[in-house]
Enzyme design. Structure first.
Site, PDB file in Angstrom:
ATOM      1  N   VAL A  93       0.815  -1.220   0.000  1.00 14.97           N
ATOM      2  CA  VAL A  93       0.000   0.000   0.000  1.00 14.97           C
ATOM      3  C   VAL A  93       0.846   1.267   0.000  1.00 14.97           C
ATOM      4  CG1 VAL A  93      -0.205   0.203   2.512  1.00 14.97           C
ATOM      5  CG2 VAL A  93      -2.030   1.065   1.044  1.00 14.97           C
ATOM      6  N   ALA A 251       5.210  -5.541   7.336  1.00 13.50           N
ATOM      7  CA  ALA A 251       3.867  -5.563   6.753  1.00 13.50           C
ATOM      8  C   ALA A 251       3.882  -4.864   5.407  1.00 13.50           C
ATOM      9  CB  ALA A 251       2.867  -4.879   7.672  1.00 13.50           C
ATOM     10  N   ASP A 252       3.145  -5.422   4.470  1.00 14.83           N
ATOM     11  CA  ASP A 252       2.945  -4.749   3.192  1.00 14.83           C
ATOM     12  C   ASP A 252       1.657  -3.939   3.196  1.00 14.83           C
ATOM     13  OD1 ASP A 252       4.923  -5.731   0.777  1.00 14.83           O
ATOM     14  OD2 ASP A 252       4.857  -7.112   2.456  1.00 14.83           O
ATOM     15  N   ARG A 253       0.679  -4.375   3.981  1.00  7.19           N
ATOM     16  CA  ARG A 253      -0.551  -3.594   4.135  1.00  7.19           C
ATOM     17  C   ARG A 253      -1.253  -4.044   5.406  1.00  7.19           C
ATOM     18  NH1 ARG A 253      -4.789  -1.728  -0.476  1.00  7.19           N
ATOM     19  NH2 ARG A 253      -2.781  -1.429  -1.497  1.00  7.19           N
ATOM     20  N   ALA A 261      -1.382  -8.006   5.915  1.00  6.52           N
ATOM     21  CA  ALA A 261      -0.810  -8.740   4.785  1.00  6.52           C
ATOM     22  C   ALA A 261       0.704  -8.598   4.833  1.00  6.52           C
ATOM     23  CB  ALA A 261      -1.343  -8.198   3.465  1.00  6.52           C
TER      24      ALA A 261
END
EC number: 5.3.1.23
Length: 362
Positions: A93, A251-253, A261
């Site tokens: 994100v 975390a990526d999102r 995620a």
């Protein structure tokens, strides 16, 4: 000294090709948006914060020598290029949030009659470069908050006024190679070391792309941290046998309810940590938190090519003809997460939306 994955001066950008690590350290020139999209999509640069920084800087490099006839034409150019960069890896994100922030700036400058097109371009370049500096500062704050939270939990569990050195486990790569510098989850590990409170750090191999074995292990050896690499399938045995004090991942999102995620394999580590009573922390800047997404069910999960599972380099390791399922990420439910470590503090998932909303208003 921490590794430098991004080298930038105005008009010039290079990234450390992470596909070649740890065998070879080679910097690739990124001459514009097309190069930026390719290095992100091919995972030559990876990690949600680094993706955003490289994406935005690739646009800065591209427009730096260009001249524009009007503010409207510049704004249209920026919008198209930013949207294209977001498409390179949609699960992360940070790139989308950075693009939205820069486009909002471009819209405001377009409407401002006191700003001409040259000044608008200058302001845009300044804003992209400020993101690079801010990411490093935010990572250091994440490290400080995370180390404090882990040590406080360990001390409380032991009924002691102060915690001794601790053992921690991390997954994938969240250090200087995944950010502008210092790192998120690995920044927490780095801060524990600086405080003299790191007994040992364990890192998973992180199949199928082996970011843990190739990248995190590379950083840990570079930093001379006491460290051990384990297979992804060893985590349950590790937590049972080695007195690990905490798990900390990136975390990526992060959704509004705290569902997170992150690299595939994170979810199963969280389940195992819950079973063994080991605190499970997510370390992420506020730019990784997407309050527009109510839960992890709404997060788009990128699926990668079969070849990443069936081959190591040019060598096939899986039976020809076998089908593959290769999601790059999984979603860890908020119920398994002890706390989300940000540059503004550590928050419980249930409090995330309300707390972040208040922070963004101040």
């Amino acid at each position: 000294m921490s590794l430098q994955s991004i080298k930038y001066t105005r008009g010039s950008l290079e990234i450390l090709d992470q596909l070649l690590l740890p065998v070879q350290s080679k910097y690739l020139p990124v001459r514009g948006v097309e190069d930026g999209w390719k290095v992100i999509n091919k995972m030559q640069v990876r990690g949600a914060p680094a993706i955003a920084i490289v994406g935005c800087l690739s646009l800065a490099v591209e427009i730096h020598p260009e001249e524009f006839d009007s503010k409207k034409s510049l704004r249209q150019e920026l919008e198209g290029k930013l949207n294209y960069l977001v498409s390179a890896r949609p699960t992360a994100v940070n790139m989308k949030m950075a693009a939205d922030e820069l486009l909002s700036l471009a819209n405001d400058l377009t409407k401002d009659d006191n700003v001409d097109v040259a000044a608008m371009k200058q302001r845009f370049l300044n804003a992209t470069e400020a993101m690079l500096k801010k990411d490093i500062a935010d990572n250091r704050a994440i490290g400080a908050h995370g180390a404090k939270a882990i040590l406080q939990l360990v001390a409380a569990a032991a009924g002691a006024p102060m915690a001794g050195p601790v053992r921690v486990l991390t997954h994938c790569n969240t250090g200087s190679l995944a950010t502008a510098g210092y790192g998120t989850a690995l920044g927490v590990v780095r801060q524990l070391s600086e405080l003299g409170k790191l007994e040992h750090v364990y890192c998973t191999e992180t199949r199928p792309y082996n970011q843990g074995a190739r990248l995190t292990a590379y950083e840990l050896v570079h930093e001379k941290f006491p460290a051990t690499l384990v297979l992804d399938s060893m985590v349950a045995a590790l937590l049972r046998a080695k007195n690990v004090a905490a798990v900390v991942v990136g975390a990526d999102r992060v959704a509004a309810n705290g569902d997170t995620a992150n690299k595939i394999g994170t979810y199963q580590i969280a389940v195992v940590a819950k079973h063994h009573g080991v605190p499970f922390f997510v370390a992420a800047p506020l730019t990784s938190i997407d309050l527009h997404i109510p839960s992890g069910d709404h997060i788009i999960i990128e699926e990668r090519p079969d070849r990443e599972m069936t081959h190591v380099g040019e060598h096939r390791i899986a039976a020809p003809g076998i089908n593959c399922w290769n999601p790059a990420f999984d979603v860890t439910p908020a119920s398994l997460i002890t706390g989300i470590i940000t540059e503004r503090g550590v928050f419980q998932p249930a409090q995330l939306k309300e707390t972040i909303t208040k922070l963004l208003e101040t």
